[in-house]
Design a protein around this motif. Sequence first.
Motif, PDB file in Angstrom:
ATOM      1  N   MET A  58      46.927  93.912  35.702  1.00  6.71           N
ATOM      2  CA  MET A  58      45.892  92.956  36.022  1.00  6.71           C
ATOM      3  C   MET A  58      45.597  92.119  34.780  1.00  6.71           C
ATOM      4  O   MET A  58      45.301  92.644  33.719  1.00  6.71           O
ATOM      5  N   HIS A  59      45.674  90.820  34.919  1.00  9.24           N
ATOM      6  CA  HIS A  59      45.513  89.926  33.774  1.00  9.24           C
ATOM      7  C   HIS A  59      44.087  89.905  33.232  1.00  9.24           C
ATOM      8  O   HIS A  59      43.886  89.698  32.035  1.00  9.24           O
ATOM      9  N   LEU A  60      43.083  90.113  34.083  1.00  9.51           N
ATOM     10  CA  LEU A  60      41.700  90.128  33.593  1.00  9.51           C
ATOM     11  C   LEU A  60      41.494  91.254  32.583  1.00  9.51           C
ATOM     12  O   LEU A  60      40.841  91.058  31.557  1.00  9.51           O
ATOM     13  N   LEU A  61      42.054  92.409  32.857  1.00  6.95           N
ATOM     14  CA  LEU A  61      41.916  93.532  31.933  1.00  6.95           C
ATOM     15  C   LEU A  61      42.722  93.305  30.660  1.00  6.95           C
ATOM     16  O   LEU A  61      42.271  93.660  29.566  1.00  6.95           O
ATOM     17  N   ASP A  62      43.890  92.709  30.780  1.00  5.56           N
ATOM     18  CA  ASP A  62      44.677  92.350  29.597  1.00  5.56           C
ATOM     19  C   ASP A  62      43.904  91.397  28.688  1.00  5.56           C
ATOM     20  O   ASP A  62      43.924  91.530  27.463  1.00  5.56           O
ATOM     21  N   GLN A  63      43.203  90.432  29.291  1.00 11.57           N
ATOM     22  CA  GLN A  63      42.435  89.473  28.501  1.00 11.57           C
ATOM     23  C   GLN A  63      41.288  90.147  27.767  1.00 11.57           C
ATOM     24  O   GLN A  63      41.002  89.819  26.611  1.00 11.57           O
ATOM     25  N   ILE A  64      40.632  91.101  28.416  1.00  9.65           N
ATOM     26  CA  ILE A  64      39.546  91.825  27.739  1.00  9.65           C
ATOM     27  C   ILE A  64      40.102  92.588  26.544  1.00  9.65           C
ATOM     28  O   ILE A  64      39.535  92.543  25.449  1.00  9.65           O
ATOM     29  N   LEU A  65      41.204  93.295  26.743  1.00  6.90           N
ATOM     30  CA  LEU A  65      41.806  94.044  25.633  1.00  6.90           C
ATOM     31  C   LEU A  65      42.244  93.116  24.507  1.00  6.90           C
ATOM     32  O   LEU A  65      42.110  93.447  23.321  1.00  6.90           O
ATOM     33  N   TRP A  66      42.747  91.935  24.849  1.00  4.64           N
ATOM     34  CA  TRP A  66      43.165  90.954  23.849  1.00  4.64           C
ATOM     35  C   TRP A  66      41.959  90.457  23.031  1.00  4.64           C
ATOM     36  O   TRP A  66      42.071  90.198  21.836  1.00  4.64           O
ATOM     37  N   MET A  67      40.787  90.349  23.673  1.00  3.84           N
ATOM     38  CA  MET A  67      39.584  89.864  22.985  1.00  3.84           C
ATOM     39  C   MET A  67      38.924  90.940  22.128  1.00  3.84           C
ATOM     40  O   MET A  67      37.949  90.662  21.439  1.00  3.84           O
ATOM     41  N   MET A  68      39.450  92.156  22.165  1.00  3.45           N
ATOM     42  CA  MET A  68      38.861  93.263  21.408  1.00  3.45           C
ATOM     43  C   MET A  68      39.868  93.818  20.394  1.00  3.45           C
ATOM     44  O   MET A  68      40.169  95.016  20.400  1.00  3.45           O
ATOM     45  N   PRO A  69      40.379  92.993  19.482  1.00  7.33           N
ATOM     46  CA  PRO A  69      41.398  93.491  18.546  1.00  7.33           C
ATOM     47  C   PRO A  69      40.833  94.597  17.650  1.00  7.33           C
ATOM     48  O   PRO A  69      39.747  94.469  17.107  1.00  7.33           O
ATOM     49  N   GLY A  70      41.562  95.677  17.572  1.00  6.80           N
ATOM     50  CA  GLY A  70      41.148  96.784  16.710  1.00  6.80           C
ATOM     51  C   GLY A  70      40.167  97.746  17.345  1.00  6.80           C
ATOM     52  O   GLY A  70      39.962  98.844  16.830  1.00  6.80           O
ATOM     53  N   ALA A  71      39.541  97.372  18.452  1.00  9.96           N
ATOM     54  CA  ALA A  71      38.583  98.264  19.109  1.00  9.96           C
ATOM     55  C   ALA A  71      39.340  99.263  19.976  1.00  9.96           C
ATOM     56  O   ALA A  71      40.345  98.934  20.595  1.00  9.96           O
TER      57      ALA A  71
END
Length: 59
Positions: free
Chosen positions: A1-14
């Motif tokens: 799911m691309h929405l979840l990928d985008q959230i993970l991308w916006m949280m680098p290192g978390a």
Amino acid sequence: MHLLDQILWMMPGAKLTSVYADIRNVINFEVDDYFKILMRFDNHVTAEVELGTYFLTDA
């Protein structure tokens, strides 16, 4: 799911610490037409994604 990928991308290192998912069949019992996902990270950020396709029915 691309929405979840985008959230993970916006949280680098978390790091993801917990996930809650609610998936339902609201009007179509053959496929899931609603979901809500909460993702909590170690930096105290909570991300929420909610999507329902059941409102797209003809009236």
